[in-house]
Design a protein around this motif. Structure first.
Motif, mmCIF file in Angstrom:
data_model
loop_
_atom_site.group_PDB
_atom_site.id
_atom_site.type_symbol
_atom_site.label_atom_id
_atom_site.label_comp_id
_atom_site.label_asym_id
_atom_site.label_seq_id
_atom_site.Cartn_x
_atom_site.Cartn_y
_atom_site.Cartn_z
ATOM 1 N N ALA A 160 0.807 -1.218 0.000
ATOM 2 C CA ALA A 160 0.000 0.000 0.000
ATOM 3 C C ALA A 160 0.843 1.273 0.000
ATOM 4 N N PHE A 161 2.176 1.130 0.099
ATOM 5 C CA PHE A 161 3.021 2.305 0.287
ATOM 6 C C PHE A 161 4.077 2.417 -0.815
ATOM 7 N N ASP A 162 4.265 3.655 -1.282
ATOM 8 C CA ASP A 162 5.316 3.929 -2.268
ATOM 9 C C ASP A 162 6.678 4.039 -1.601
ATOM 10 N N PHE A 163 6.696 4.598 -0.392
ATOM 11 C CA PHE A 163 7.944 4.793 0.344
ATOM 12 C C PHE A 163 7.769 4.330 1.786
ATOM 13 N N ILE A 164 8.815 3.715 2.319
ATOM 14 C CA ILE A 164 8.902 3.381 3.739
ATOM 15 C C ILE A 164 10.105 4.127 4.296
ATOM 16 N N LEU A 165 9.896 4.876 5.355
ATOM 17 C CA LEU A 165 10.951 5.694 5.953
ATOM 18 C C LEU A 165 11.263 5.215 7.359
ATOM 19 N N GLY A 166 12.531 5.228 7.698
ATOM 20 C CA GLY A 166 12.941 4.899 9.051
ATOM 21 C C GLY A 166 14.227 5.604 9.407
ATOM 22 N N ALA A 167 14.286 6.206 10.578
ATOM 23 C CA ALA A 167 15.485 6.917 11.027
ATOM 24 C C ALA A 167 15.904 6.396 12.386
ATOM 25 N N ASP A 168 17.117 5.861 12.450
ATOM 26 C CA ASP A 168 17.680 5.331 13.697
ATOM 27 C C ASP A 168 16.758 4.295 14.328
ATOM 28 N N ILE A 169 16.220 3.406 13.491
ATOM 29 C CA ILE A 169 15.385 2.327 14.022
ATOM 30 C C ILE A 169 16.147 1.002 14.082
ATOM 31 N N VAL A 170 17.398 1.007 13.649
ATOM 32 C CA VAL A 170 18.231 -0.201 13.694
ATOM 33 C C VAL A 170 19.184 -0.060 14.876
ATOM 34 N N TYR A 171 18.761 -0.523 16.052
ATOM 35 C CA TYR A 171 19.635 -0.387 17.218
ATOM 36 C C TYR A 171 19.455 -1.497 18.244
ATOM 37 N N LEU A 172 18.353 -2.262 18.162
ATOM 38 C CA LEU A 172 18.150 -3.362 19.099
ATOM 39 C C LEU A 172 18.119 -4.667 18.308
ATOM 40 N N GLU A 173 19.113 -5.522 18.539
ATOM 41 C CA GLU A 173 19.231 -6.732 17.736
ATOM 42 C C GLU A 173 18.019 -7.641 17.889
ATOM 43 N N GLU A 174 17.390 -7.640 19.048
ATOM 44 C CA GLU A 174 16.244 -8.521 19.257
ATOM 45 C C GLU A 174 15.028 -8.108 18.434
ATOM 46 N N THR A 175 15.054 -6.909 17.836
ATOM 47 C CA THR A 175 13.937 -6.470 16.992
ATOM 48 C C THR A 175 14.205 -6.663 15.507
ATOM 49 N N PHE A 176 15.412 -7.103 15.134
ATOM 50 C CA PHE A 176 15.789 -7.135 13.715
ATOM 51 C C PHE A 176 14.876 -8.045 12.898
ATOM 52 N N ALA A 177 14.577 -9.233 13.405
ATOM 53 C CA ALA A 177 13.757 -10.171 12.634
ATOM 54 C C ALA A 177 12.356 -9.604 12.417
ATOM 55 N N GLU A 178 11.774 -8.972 13.452
ATOM 56 C CA GLU A 178 10.439 -8.407 13.326
ATOM 57 C C GLU A 178 10.440 -7.204 12.385
ATOM 58 N N LEU A 179 11.487 -6.388 12.442
ATOM 59 C CA LEU A 179 11.593 -5.253 11.525
ATOM 60 C C LEU A 179 11.676 -5.743 10.080
ATOM 61 N N LEU A 180 12.494 -6.749 9.831
ATOM 62 C CA LEU A 180 12.614 -7.283 8.478
ATOM 63 C C LEU A 180 11.278 -7.876 8.013
ATOM 64 N N GLN A 181 10.600 -8.597 8.889
ATOM 65 C CA GLN A 181 9.297 -9.164 8.549
ATOM 66 C C GLN A 181 8.317 -8.061 8.163
ATOM 67 N N THR A 182 8.354 -6.963 8.902
ATOM 68 C CA THR A 182 7.464 -5.840 8.626
ATOM 69 C C THR A 182 7.762 -5.223 7.266
ATOM 70 N N LEU A 183 9.034 -5.022 6.972
ATOM 71 C CA LEU A 183 9.409 -4.465 5.673
ATOM 72 C C LEU A 183 8.970 -5.382 4.534
ATOM 73 N N GLU A 184 9.161 -6.668 4.702
ATOM 74 C CA GLU A 184 8.770 -7.623 3.669
ATOM 75 C C GLU A 184 7.260 -7.599 3.445
ATOM 76 N N HIS A 185 6.502 -7.449 4.529
ATOM 77 C CA HIS A 185 5.048 -7.414 4.412
ATOM 78 C C HIS A 185 4.578 -6.166 3.672
ATOM 79 N N LEU A 186 5.186 -5.032 3.955
ATOM 80 C CA LEU A 186 4.710 -3.757 3.425
ATOM 81 C C LEU A 186 5.099 -3.524 1.975
#
Length: 239
Positions: free
Chosen positions: A157-183
């Motif tokens: 649904a989105f043309d652009f996905i933006l994120g600033a300084d959201i890569v800092y907690l290793e335990e969230t990396f898999a969920e962040l990647l899953q979210t990007l793949e979904h969107l």
């Protein structure tokens, strides 16, 4: 994604982060954002990566007019606000009750500005305070916990996905990647701004390259902030 309150005055807390507000100039407007380090920690202050990516959106030749944009881990909401403000300026003639006025309008993106539930009231207050009334309907504040609230976001649904300084907690990396793949579809462009502080940050970039074509498009040496562009496959299209 985690909200990480940090003790005031601790080694993490530069003086500017403890300020109750931060002021910037984007799209010809003053953007004044509340900050609340003591209550919400890293989620409620403006980090350099957001400022650098905001400037890149403004000057990097990216046309956000009527594009659909989502900001992940928005915190203060700076990027979503900037994306909504940016656009091509144009004049139109208003004729009403014998009053003729020449108005200047600037229409930017349709922005979905997301964070976890604990930050939403704070985020909403910044968005409302910094968007003029005619642009406010173009910005929606919505809860998103990475990897958990995806059913309420349509894939692609989105043309652009933006994120600033959201890569800092290793335990969230898999969920962040899953979210990007979904969107994402192949047309969706991801723009991530980050300061590479630890080797684990490079680990996420490696994970990202497993699903996306990734390249660095900007580096601000004064703030040590990198901007990465990611897109499914190996498309080279301009955006």
């Amino acid at each position: 994604m985690a909200l990480v309150p940090v003790a005031a005055g601790g080694p993490w807390a530069p003086r500017q982060l403890l300020s109750p507000s931060a002021t910037f100039r984007f799209a010809g407007r003053t953007v004044r954002l509340r900050q609340d380090w003591r209550r919400l920690g890293v989620a409620a202050v403006v980090w350099d990566a957001a400022v650098v990516l905001g400037a890149y959106l403004e000057t990097g030749g990216i046309d956000l007019r009527d594009r659909s944009v989502i900001e992940l881990g928005a915190g203060t909401g700076l990027l979503g606000i900037v994306a909504t403000l940016l656009g091509k300026s144009f004049f139109f003639l208003l004729i009403s009750f014998k009053l003729i006025a020449l108005l200047l309008c600037r229409l930017g993106a349709h922005a979905t500005i997301t964070d976890r539930a604990a930050a939403l009231e704070f985020l909403e207050s910044n968005v409302e305070a910094n968007l003029p009334s005619e642009l406010r309907p173009r910005a929606v504040v919505k809860e998103l916990t990475w990897g958990k609230d995806l059913e309420s976001f349509l894939p692609g649904a989105f043309d652009f996905i933006l994120g600033a300084d959201i890569v800092y907690l290793e335990e969230t990396f898999a969920e962040l990647l899953q979210t990007l793949e979904h969107l994402c579809t192949e047309q969706t462009v991801i723009l991530l701004a980050c300061r590479i502080r630890y080797e684990r940050d490079n680990k996420f970039l490696k994970m990202l390259r497993g699903s996306f074509s990734v390249r660095e498009v900007h580096y601000d040496s004064s703030k040590d902030v990198h901007i990465y562009r990611a897109q499914r496959g190996s498309r080279k299209d301009d955006f």
